[in-house]
Design an enzyme around this catalytic site. Sequence first.
Site, short mmCIF file in Angstrom:
data_model
loop_
_atom_site.label_atom_id
_atom_site.label_comp_id
_atom_site.label_asym_id
_atom_site.label_seq_id
_atom_site.Cartn_x
_atom_site.Cartn_y
_atom_site.Cartn_z
N TYR A 53 0.84 -1.20 0.00
CA TYR A 53 0.00 0.00 0.00
C TYR A 53 0.88 1.25 0.00
CZ TYR A 53 -4.01 -3.02 1.04
OH TYR A 53 -4.99 -4.00 0.99
N HIS A 128 -1.27 -12.18 0.74
CA HIS A 128 -2.12 -11.23 0.04
C HIS A 128 -2.89 -11.84 -1.13
CE1 HIS A 128 -2.34 -6.60 -0.69
NE2 HIS A 128 -3.49 -7.18 -0.89
N PRO A 209 -15.93 -3.36 1.06
CA PRO A 209 -17.26 -3.80 1.49
C PRO A 209 -18.41 -2.91 1.05
CG PRO A 209 -16.13 -2.76 3.31
CD PRO A 209 -15.13 -2.86 2.20
N LEU A 210 -18.11 -1.73 0.53
CA LEU A 210 -19.17 -0.79 0.15
C LEU A 210 -19.40 -0.76 -1.36
CD1 LEU A 210 -18.31 2.12 2.61
CD2 LEU A 210 -19.99 0.28 2.89
N GLY A 211 -18.88 -1.74 -2.08
CA GLY A 211 -19.08 -1.79 -3.51
C GLY A 211 -20.56 -1.82 -3.87
#
Length: 292
Positions: A53, A128, A209-211
């Site tokens: 990241y 990952h 999670p908000l897709g």
Amino acid sequence: MRYRTLGDLRVSAIGLGAMPLSIEGAPDERRALATVHAALDAGVTLLDTADSYHPPGGEPGAGELLVARALKAYGGDARNVLVATKGGRGRTDDGGWTVDGRPEHLRRAAEGSLRRLGTDTIGLYQLHKPDPDVPYAESLGAIRELLDAGTIRLAGISNVDAAQIRLAREILGDRLVSVQNRYSPAVRDAEAELRLCAELGLAFMPWSPLGGISRSSLDGGSAQEADPRFGAFHRVARERGASPQQVALAWLLARSETVIPIPGASRPETARASAEAAELVLGEAELAELDR
């Protein structure tokens, strides 16, 4: 804040995905630290990052260093905060992503993460992504070696299918505690993996999670921007006096007691709003509407 089980640990039911704080488009340092601190103040005890990241062309570990700085600068009690990081991916100079599951790479990556986080052991280390050029069992063997050496305390895997979860459980045993796959109102193709995690007692940590939930007042937009396929999330939000994003997180929590969403945030108010979703308990009729 409500809490859930991750291995032998008790963590907040909603974590903070720290990816937006250290990749391209990240906020400045002051706002990034304030975002982490707002999450901690709201009861979040799970911070998720990765050595990959960082902006394209940047040094690996920027996200881990940021989380370490945030914890060091925090004025409250952070002793119970679990930092989860990941290894096995990288960035290209043009913004792409690479995969490297070679055991020698994973060992070096974990040691680098440990140095950057400045702790005696990594609380949760996640593989990952499976490397198509490396047998998955070999990558998992490196994770087992890191567990045996005490470099990492608990292990997780990410972007996996059910067969890979079962193989990881066979190789890592009870020290495998979590699975992190993409899952959201818009992307529900990890249902089999979610059910398997519930069966095995593994935490299921949905990333992105908000897709499917469009911008709302939480982001400075309006509910009229809702994708009609997910209008139910906006309708329930209006009835509950919540944001559609909070309803989505509450819906995820209701999918299984093993689910621990890790929504990202780049502003303190967004981190606080996500944490508050842990207190939103949806009724059966609402959940049925959202499931459809």
